[in-house]
Design a protein around this motif. Structure first.
Motif, PDB file in Angstrom:
ATOM      1  N   GLY A  12       0.869  -1.077  -0.042  1.00 54.44           N
ATOM      2  CA  GLY A  12       0.200  -0.028  -0.019  1.00 54.44           C
ATOM      3  C   GLY A  12       0.825   1.796  -0.065  1.00 54.44           C
ATOM      4  O   GLY A  12       1.468   1.273   0.215  1.00 54.44           O
ATOM      5  N   GLY A  13       0.293   1.641  -0.269  1.00 54.24           N
ATOM      6  CA  GLY A  13       0.617   3.538  -0.631  1.00 54.24           C
ATOM      7  C   GLY A  13       1.632   4.088   0.602  1.00 54.24           C
ATOM      8  O   GLY A  13       2.874   4.876   0.841  1.00 54.24           O
ATOM      9  N   SER A  14       0.751   3.801   1.786  1.00 48.89           N
ATOM     10  CA  SER A  14       1.609   4.359   3.080  1.00 48.89           C
ATOM     11  C   SER A  14       3.096   3.236   3.413  1.00 48.89           C
ATOM     12  O   SER A  14       4.152   4.254   3.960  1.00 48.89           O
ATOM     13  N   GLY A  15       2.984   2.332   3.043  1.00 46.80           N
ATOM     14  CA  GLY A  15       3.996   1.818   3.375  1.00 46.80           C
ATOM     15  C   GLY A  15       5.542   2.482   2.257  1.00 46.80           C
ATOM     16  O   GLY A  15       6.476   1.874   2.316  1.00 46.80           O
ATOM     17  N   VAL A  16       4.883   2.133   1.450  1.00 42.10           N
ATOM     18  CA  VAL A  16       5.786   2.918  -0.141  1.00 42.10           C
ATOM     19  C   VAL A  16       6.488   4.577   0.356  1.00 42.10           C
ATOM     20  O   VAL A  16       7.133   4.283   0.444  1.00 42.10           O
ATOM     21  N   HIS A  91       3.873   6.055  10.598  1.00 42.68           N
ATOM     22  CA  HIS A  91       2.996   6.101   8.914  1.00 42.68           C
ATOM     23  C   HIS A  91       2.359   5.250   9.130  1.00 42.68           C
ATOM     24  O   HIS A  91       2.013   4.736   8.894  1.00 42.68           O
ATOM     25  N   TYR A  92       0.919   5.512   9.553  1.00 44.53           N
ATOM     26  CA  TYR A  92      -0.745   5.421   9.587  1.00 44.53           C
ATOM     27  C   TYR A  92      -1.236   5.429  10.537  1.00 44.53           C
ATOM     28  O   TYR A  92      -0.485   4.440  11.038  1.00 44.53           O
ATOM     29  N   ALA A  93      -1.930   6.156  11.242  1.00 44.02           N
ATOM     30  CA  ALA A  93      -1.911   6.326  13.000  1.00 44.02           C
ATOM     31  C   ALA A  93      -2.284   5.045  13.493  1.00 44.02           C
ATOM     32  O   ALA A  93      -2.247   4.729  14.609  1.00 44.02           O
ATOM     33  N   LEU A 120      -0.451  10.807   8.873  1.00 45.28           N
ATOM     34  CA  LEU A 120      -2.407  10.187   8.372  1.00 45.28           C
ATOM     35  C   LEU A 120      -1.601  10.381   7.052  1.00 45.28           C
ATOM     36  O   LEU A 120      -1.823  11.132   6.084  1.00 45.28           O
ATOM     37  N   HIS A 121      -2.914   8.575   6.577  1.00 45.25           N
ATOM     38  CA  HIS A 121      -2.117   8.051   4.940  1.00 45.25           C
ATOM     39  C   HIS A 121      -3.877   8.149   4.495  1.00 45.25           C
ATOM     40  O   HIS A 121      -3.323   8.612   3.065  1.00 45.25           O
ATOM     41  N   GLY A 122      -4.343   8.088   4.806  1.00 44.34           N
ATOM     42  CA  GLY A 122      -5.874   7.988   4.082  1.00 44.34           C
ATOM     43  C   GLY A 122      -6.707   7.200   5.104  1.00 44.34           C
ATOM     44  O   GLY A 122      -7.773   7.994   5.690  1.00 44.34           O
ATOM     45  N   THR A 123      -7.174   5.799   4.356  1.00 44.51           N
ATOM     46  CA  THR A 123      -8.041   5.017   5.409  1.00 44.51           C
ATOM     47  C   THR A 123      -7.718   4.758   6.963  1.00 44.51           C
ATOM     48  O   THR A 123      -8.838   4.948   7.733  1.00 44.51           O
ATOM     49  N   ASP A 124      -6.372   5.153   7.222  1.00 48.83           N
ATOM     50  CA  ASP A 124      -6.278   5.007   8.807  1.00 48.83           C
ATOM     51  C   ASP A 124      -7.136   6.920   9.280  1.00 48.83           C
ATOM     52  O   ASP A 124      -7.935   6.412  10.612  1.00 48.83           O
ATOM     53  N   ALA A 150      -0.620  15.773   7.451  1.00 46.47           N
ATOM     54  CA  ALA A 150      -1.222  14.312   6.393  1.00 46.47           C
ATOM     55  C   ALA A 150      -0.966  14.441   4.604  1.00 46.47           C
ATOM     56  O   ALA A 150       0.141  15.717   4.466  1.00 46.47           O
ATOM     57  N   VAL A 151      -1.317  13.646   4.410  1.00 55.42           N
ATOM     58  CA  VAL A 151      -0.411  13.612   3.121  1.00 55.42           C
ATOM     59  C   VAL A 151      -1.758  15.010   2.159  1.00 55.42           C
ATOM     60  O   VAL A 151      -1.231  14.492   0.748  1.00 55.42           O
ATOM     61  N   SER A 152      -2.380  15.638   2.062  1.00 65.23           N
ATOM     62  CA  SER A 152      -3.119  16.240   1.280  1.00 65.23           C
ATOM     63  C   SER A 152      -4.132  17.534   2.388  1.00 65.23           C
ATOM     64  O   SER A 152      -4.603  16.998   3.617  1.00 65.23           O
ATOM     65  N   PRO A 173       2.714  16.483   1.186  1.00 64.57           N
ATOM     66  CA  PRO A 173       1.904  15.480  -0.095  1.00 64.57           C
ATOM     67  C   PRO A 173       2.578  14.271  -0.179  1.00 64.57           C
ATOM     68  O   PRO A 173       4.081  14.565   0.790  1.00 64.57           O
ATOM     69  N   ASN A 174       2.568  13.971  -1.177  1.00 66.52           N
ATOM     70  CA  ASN A 174       2.772  12.183  -1.626  1.00 66.52           C
ATOM     71  C   ASN A 174       4.259  12.783  -2.478  1.00 66.52           C
ATOM     72  O   ASN A 174       4.242  14.198  -2.628  1.00 66.52           O
ATOM     73  N   PHE A 175       5.107  12.213  -1.856  1.00 71.02           N
ATOM     74  CA  PHE A 175       6.453  12.170  -3.490  1.00 71.02           C
ATOM     75  C   PHE A 175       7.121  11.500  -4.048  1.00 71.02           C
ATOM     76  O   PHE A 175       6.293   9.956  -3.824  1.00 71.02           O
ATOM     77  N   SER A 204      -3.919  -0.939  -8.039  1.00 76.18           N
ATOM     78  CA  SER A 204      -3.897  -0.658  -5.901  1.00 76.18           C
ATOM     79  C   SER A 204      -3.328  -2.245  -5.422  1.00 76.18           C
ATOM     80  O   SER A 204      -3.294  -3.443  -5.916  1.00 76.18           O
ATOM     81  N   ASN A 205      -4.013  -1.931  -3.977  1.00 73.27           N
ATOM     82  CA  ASN A 205      -4.462  -3.201  -3.109  1.00 73.27           C
ATOM     83  C   ASN A 205      -5.510  -3.770  -3.833  1.00 73.27           C
ATOM     84  O   ASN A 205      -6.439  -5.009  -2.176  1.00 73.27           O
ATOM     85  N   MET A 206      -6.463  -3.259  -5.013  1.00 76.49           N
ATOM     86  CA  MET A 206      -7.773  -4.358  -4.678  1.00 76.49           C
ATOM     87  C   MET A 206      -9.062  -4.452  -4.002  1.00 76.49           C
ATOM     88  O   MET A 206      -9.229  -5.607  -3.301  1.00 76.49           O
ATOM     89  N   ARG A 207      -9.034  -2.947  -2.741  1.00 72.24           N
ATOM     90  CA  ARG A 207     -10.214  -3.454  -1.555  1.00 72.24           C
ATOM     91  C   ARG A 207     -10.763  -2.716  -2.097  1.00 72.24           C
ATOM     92  O   ARG A 207     -10.916  -1.918  -2.699  1.00 72.24           O
ATOM     93  N   PRO A 208     -12.327  -2.761  -1.393  1.00 67.21           N
ATOM     94  CA  PRO A 208     -13.876  -2.070  -1.841  1.00 67.21           C
ATOM     95  C   PRO A 208     -13.232  -0.811  -2.704  1.00 67.21           C
ATOM     96  O   PRO A 208     -13.999  -0.206  -3.728  1.00 67.21           O
ATOM     97  N   LYS A 280     -12.399   6.528  -2.279  1.00 67.48           N
ATOM     98  CA  LYS A 280     -11.972   7.344  -1.619  1.00 67.48           C
ATOM     99  C   LYS A 280     -10.736   7.417  -2.033  1.00 67.48           C
ATOM    100  O   LYS A 280     -10.285   6.085  -2.131  1.00 67.48           O
ATOM    101  N   GLU A 281      -9.546   8.662  -2.443  1.00 67.62           N
ATOM    102  CA  GLU A 281      -8.356   8.327  -2.390  1.00 67.62           C
ATOM    103  C   GLU A 281      -7.696   9.506  -1.016  1.00 67.62           C
ATOM    104  O   GLU A 281      -7.787  10.910  -1.676  1.00 67.62           O
ATOM    105  N   SER A 282      -6.910   9.959  -0.437  1.00 65.56           N
ATOM    106  CA  SER A 282      -6.508  10.132  -0.300  1.00 65.56           C
ATOM    107  C   SER A 282      -5.451  11.691  -0.514  1.00 65.56           C
ATOM    108  O   SER A 282      -5.596  13.086  -0.947  1.00 65.56           O
ATOM    109  N   PHE A 283      -4.677  10.582  -1.582  1.00 59.01           N
ATOM    110  CA  PHE A 283      -3.524  11.403  -2.638  1.00 59.01           C
ATOM    111  C   PHE A 283      -3.548  10.835  -3.781  1.00 59.01           C
ATOM    112  O   PHE A 283      -3.871  11.341  -4.834  1.00 59.01           O
ATOM    113  N   GLY A 284      -3.620   9.477  -3.355  1.00 56.69           N
ATOM    114  CA  GLY A 284      -3.136   8.561  -4.987  1.00 56.69           C
ATOM    115  C   GLY A 284      -2.101   9.043  -5.318  1.00 56.69           C
ATOM    116  O   GLY A 284      -1.372   8.777  -6.624  1.00 56.69           O
TER     117      GLY A 284
END
Ligand code: GMT
Length: 373
Positions: A12-16, A91-93, A120-124, A150-152, A173-175, A204-208, A280-284
């Protein structure tokens, strides 16, 4: 500095983001200690100044759920004492901020000051953190971190909306590391599109929350008008439903499920358009990575996506679920070379604003600021 990093070691993006940030600081001479249950997928464990500390969770019959937070907290304390960590970046609360704060509290009893920076990365915030099962603890973690990012701007606003946060949230922001996303490597297009078809990619991580059904619906509409291939990169619970939908829509032969790819740049290099129709996408992050390679993005306008994907410039945006409109945007890009060239160049230029060399130093300034708080 001696920096501790807590993150989910997954694709996932937060780990990356956590991994790329840590490797960047290590390349600048800082000692970077990753503390997690597995090696982060993008981590170059052999790189100079990189340290990895595995969190082992002790199983016991009484436990229905292994207490990972406890094991993580203890590992942070041990690592901080042994390696003289100066900051801990969670990273990720969930659960990282909570563990980091408790570790910091324990270290205080050892006479050690360990500031906590929480990103804070998003889905947290937008999904998991809002759940009553976690809300109180997440709220506490944010308010007791020394610094919160926060990333955005969108995620910052959602954080204040859904939580009682007394702290200032700094938007960082993400980089993207252009050394990685601009490598001059051959595109392995033959493997994905033997007849030279255009390639649309979803990563993506292919979640809903990623709305894979819309990805397939959009591709099926495009495929009705032109030869094309859809590359589905990643893995997750929505993968099989997406495969079934591709069959139902008669596009199975043109949809390739690539699986998890660590070096996604090699796929992006072969991509013509990146598709990200998230709910939903906090940054993408993946949208930014595609743009860094000069690839236009067709996405929804949810969350922080409009802060990175500029409608009509770096790609096109539509409301969540507007599959006809997103298919129309993809077709316009693939059928109009002049439009494609203009958008591709603009995507690359816009991505430069998020160059890791511009963004990473902001985190370092925050680390140094936290030392004197
Ligand atoms: O994209 C995902 O679902 C993974 C998720 C995560 O929790 O790692 O990524 C989040 O963090 C990324 C890095 O900051 C952001 O670019 C993603 O937009 C964000 N995902 C969501 O908000 C759904």
């Amino acid at each position: 500095m001696n920096i501790g990093i807590l993150c989910h070691p997954t694709y996932g993006g937060s780990g990356v983001v956590a991994t790329e940030l840590g490797m960047y600081f290590a390349s600048k001479g800082h000692k970077v200690h990753f503390i997690t249950y597995a090696q982060p997928v993008r981590l170059d464990i052999l790189a100079e100044n990189i340290y990895y500390h595995e969190v082992k969770v002790h199983e016991y019959p009484l436990f229905e759920f292994p207490p990972y937070e406890l094991a993580l907290t203890s590992k942070v304390v041990q690592t901080a004492l042994k390696w003289k960590l100066e900051v801990i970046h969670a990273h990720y609360a969930i659960p990282h901020a909570y563990s980091a704060i408790n570790a910091s509290r324990i270290l205080k009893e050892h006479g050690v000051h360990l500031p906590v920076i929480t990103t804070l990365h998003g889905t947290d915030i937008t999904i998991v953190g809002r759940n009553p099962a976690y809300h109180a603890a997440v709220n506490y973690s944010i308010n007791h971190s020394d610094i919160v990012t926060a990333v955005s701007q969108s995620l910052k606003e959602e954080s204040y909306q859904h939580f009682s946060i007394a702290k200032e949230i700094v938007v960082v922001p993400n980089f993207v590391n252009f050394d990685e996303f601009n490598r001059d490597i051959p595109c392995i297009k033959k493997q994905f599109a033997p007849e030279g078809q255009k390639i649309i990619t979803h990563i993506s991580n292919m979640r809903p929350v990623k709305r894979l059904g819309d990805v397939i619906e959009i591709f099926a509409r495009v495929r009705k008008h032109m030869p094309a291939r859809l590359l589905m990169v990643g893995d997750g619970p929505e993968k099989e439903p997406a495969r079934i939908l591709a069959k139902d829509l008669g596009v199975t032969d043109d949809v390739i499920f690539v699986g998890n790819a660590v070096d996604i740049y090699r796929v992006i290099k072969c991509t013509d358009v990146l598709l990200l129709p998230s709910e939903k996408e906090s940054f993408g992050l993946v949208a930014l990575e595609a743009m860094a390679a000069g690839k236009p993005v067709v996405s929804t306008n949810t969350g922080g996506l409009p802060e990175v994907n500029i409608h009509g410039e770096t790609g096109f945006l539509a409301n969540v679920g507007e599959v006809d409109k997103m298919a129309h945007y993809v077709l316009n890009l693939l059928n109009d070379p002049n439009l494609y060239k203009r958008v591709s160049e603009s995507a690359f230029a816009n991505a430069k604003k998020f160059d890791i060399n511009k963004i990473a130093p902001i985190y370092l300034e925050l680390y140094q600021e936290s030392l004197v708080r």
